[in-house]
Design a protein around this motif. Structure first.
Motif: not given
Length: 127
Positions: A80-87, A109-117
């Protein structure tokens, strides 16, 4: 575990970005000169921008530290924080530093991807 290093990097980046957003939020509440110069903001004024940055920074800081501890809560709040930061970075592309904003966007986006992986161990191939 698969993606542990990337998740730790994402947690560190979230903690750094959260701290910076809190500092920028306090600067916006104070009416610092770096935010003024006849600029227009999407939000109504610097006071609103300051509170939004402080709240976003607290979310990102909490997600980063919780992700470092390995909690599932940290993964959810980190995404959530990474997505809000990207927006937020995309909303500031039209400002004085568009390349900086795009760099922050891709970092988020890289942070969100790193968490999802981040997940369970891969199956080992038996020979």
């Amino acid at each position: 575990m698969r993606g542990t290093g990337r998740a730790l990097l994402a947690a560190t980046l979230l903690a750094i970005v959260g701290t910076l957003n809190i500092i920028y939020g306090i600067g916006a509440l104070d009416g610092a000169n770096i935010f003024t110069n006849d600029k227009r903001y999407i939000l109504t004024n610097l006071n609103t921008l300051g509170w939004v940055l402080i709240i976003l920074g607290v979310i990102q800081l909490g997600g980063g530290f919780s992700l470092m501890a390995g909690n599932t809560y940290g993964r959810v709040i980190g995404i959530i924080g990474g997505s809000l930061g990207a927006i937020g970075a995309l909303l500031s592309v039209g400002g004085a530093y568009p390349w900086w904003s795009l760099g922050i966007f891709f970092l988020c986006v890289y942070v969100v991807h790193g968490i999802l992986v981040y997940g369970e161990d891969e199956r080992t191939v038996r020979t």
